[in-house]
Enzyme design. Structure first.
Site, PDB file in Angstrom:
ATOM      1  N   ASP A  86       0.876  -1.165   0.000  1.00 56.68           N
ATOM      2  CA  ASP A  86       0.000   0.000   0.000  1.00 56.68           C
ATOM      3  C   ASP A  86       0.915   1.218   0.000  1.00 56.68           C
ATOM      4  O   ASP A  86       1.761   1.362   0.898  1.00 56.68           O
ATOM      5  CB  ASP A  86      -0.871   0.037   1.259  1.00 56.68           C
ATOM      6  CG  ASP A  86      -2.016  -0.948   1.219  1.00 56.68           C
ATOM      7  OD1 ASP A  86      -2.066  -1.784   0.305  1.00 56.68           O
ATOM      8  OD2 ASP A  86      -2.875  -0.887   2.129  1.00 56.68           O
ATOM      9  N   HIS A 142       4.325  -7.800  -0.263  1.00 57.70           N
ATOM     10  CA  HIS A 142       3.857  -9.011  -0.934  1.00 57.70           C
ATOM     11  C   HIS A 142       4.521  -9.162  -2.308  1.00 57.70           C
ATOM     12  O   HIS A 142       4.971  -8.187  -2.906  1.00 57.70           O
ATOM     13  CB  HIS A 142       2.330  -8.967  -1.071  1.00 57.70           C
ATOM     14  CG  HIS A 142       1.625  -8.905   0.249  1.00 57.70           C
ATOM     15  ND1 HIS A 142       0.960  -9.987   0.795  1.00 57.70           N
ATOM     16  CD2 HIS A 142       1.495  -7.899   1.153  1.00 57.70           C
ATOM     17  CE1 HIS A 142       0.444  -9.654   1.967  1.00 57.70           C
ATOM     18  NE2 HIS A 142       0.756  -8.383   2.207  1.00 57.70           N
ATOM     19  N   SER A 226       8.823   2.840   5.088  1.00 59.18           N
ATOM     20  CA  SER A 226       9.873   3.141   4.134  1.00 59.18           C
ATOM     21  C   SER A 226       9.366   3.162   2.705  1.00 59.18           C
ATOM     22  O   SER A 226       8.271   3.599   2.429  1.00 59.18           O
ATOM     23  CB  SER A 226      11.021   2.161   4.267  1.00 59.18           C
ATOM     24  OG  SER A 226      12.123   2.636   3.546  1.00 59.18           O
TER      25      SER A 226
END
Length: 258
Positions: A86, A142, A226
Site C-alpha cells: 500500500d 507481498h 519506508s
C-alpha cells in the site's frame, strides 16, 4: 540553503542514540497508550484489520498489523504484475544506459543501489517504479508476481528519510540507505524488489520461507515504514499506462503486465 539546512537537521537527529530511543519506546508497553491516537490521526481503517485495536500491546505491533484475508484481493490475471505494498507512487520511468534513474530532478545510480553488476544488466533500459509508504499505510510487503527467489542480499548502513523532501534534499537515500534486495525469477521475466529502510531504524524483516512464491504472497514487512523500488526486466515486464506519480496503489492491484 534549504538543502543544507535539511541535511544539517537530519544529521543532528539521525544517530544510534535517537534510533535506539525510538525503537525502545515503540516496543514498550507504554507505547500502547498511543495506539488509539495514532489510529485516529492517520485515519486507519479498522474494519480491514485482522485484530481489534485493543489487542495490540505495543505501537510497533500495531504498525506491522495484518489485514483480513479479504481486505486485499490479488489480481488473478496470469499476465498481471501487482503492487507489493500500500503506497503512493513517488516516481517511475526507465533506467538509462548510464545505469541511472531520475527522481525529483536528481540522478540516482542504480549501480550503487543494486551492488551486483551481473543482475543489474538485465534492468538497464527496463522500467522502474518507486512506492513510498507513509505512517498510515499497511506495512507488509507481498510478491508482485509468481516467481522463484533467485537471490537475497543486504546493503547500506545509516538510513535517511525517503519521503519527497528526503528524495529531493537528502544524501541519495534510495541508493545509500540500508536496504534488502530480492531478485525474483518469473516464468517470462525477472523482477528486482528493493526494500529501502527509512529514517532512524533499519528494521526490514523477511518472512518468505520458500524458494517459490505465489503472486500476492507475503515476503516481508517494514517495522517502521519506508519505500519499495521495483525494477522490471527490459522488454519482458512493463508498467501499466494508467499509472502516474502521486497515485495511491494497494497490495494486489494491477500495476503492470508480463
Amino acid at each position: 540553503m534549504r538543502k543544507n539546512l535539511y541535511r544539517f537537521m537530519i544529521e543532528l537527529t539521525n544517530h544510534p542514540l535517537s534510533s535506539s530511543m525510538i525503537k525502545r519506546f515503540s516496543l514498550s508497553s507504554i507505547s500502547s497508550h498511543f495506539i488509539s491516537s495514532y489510529a485516529r490521526v492517520y485515519k486507519i481503517n479498522q474494519n480491514e484489520m485482522k485484530n481489534e485495536l485493543n489487542t495490540y500491546k505495543t505501537l510497533q505491533e500495531f504498525f506491522i498489523r495484518e489485514l483480513k484475508d479479504t481486505a486485499r484481493p490479488i489480481d488473478a490475471d496470469l499476465t498481471s504484475i501487482v503492487s507489493p505494498v500500500d503506497a503512493v507512487i513517488e516516481s517511475m520511468g526507465t533506467v538509462t544506459p548510464e545505469k541511472e534513474i531520475t527522481v525529483k530532478n536528481k540522478q540516482y545510480s542504480i549501480e550503487e543501489m543494486i551492488g551486483d553488476d551481473e543482475i543489474l544488466q538485465k534492468y538497464v533500459g527496463g522500467e522502474y517504479i518507486i512506492l513510498y509508504l507513509s505512517p498510515k499505510d499497511y506495512h507488509r510487503i507481498h510478491s508482485p508476481i509468481q516467481a522463484t527467489i533467485d537471490k537475497q542480499w543486504t546493503l547500506g548502513g545509516k538510513s535517511y528519510p525517503v519521503n519527497s523532501w528526503g528524495l529531493k534534499y537528502g544524501k541519495d537515500p534510495i541508493t545509500k540507505n540500508y536496504r534488502k534486495l530480492l531478485q525474483m525469477k518469473g516464468s517470462t521475466g525477472d523482477l528486482l524488489l528493493v526494500k529501502v529502510g527509512a529514517m532512524f531504524i533499519n528494521s526490514i524483516e523477511t518472512t518468505v520461507k520458500n524458494e517459490h512464491v505465489k503472486k500476492g504472497e507475503e515476503v516481508g514487512y517494514f517495522s517502521f515504514g519506508s519505500t519499495v523500488v521495483l525494477f522490471l526486466e527490459k522488454g519482458k515486464l512493463h508498467l501499466s499506462d494508467h499509472l502516474q506519480p502521486q497515485q495511491p496503489v494497494r497490495v494486489g492491484e494491477r500495476i503492470g503486465t508480463i
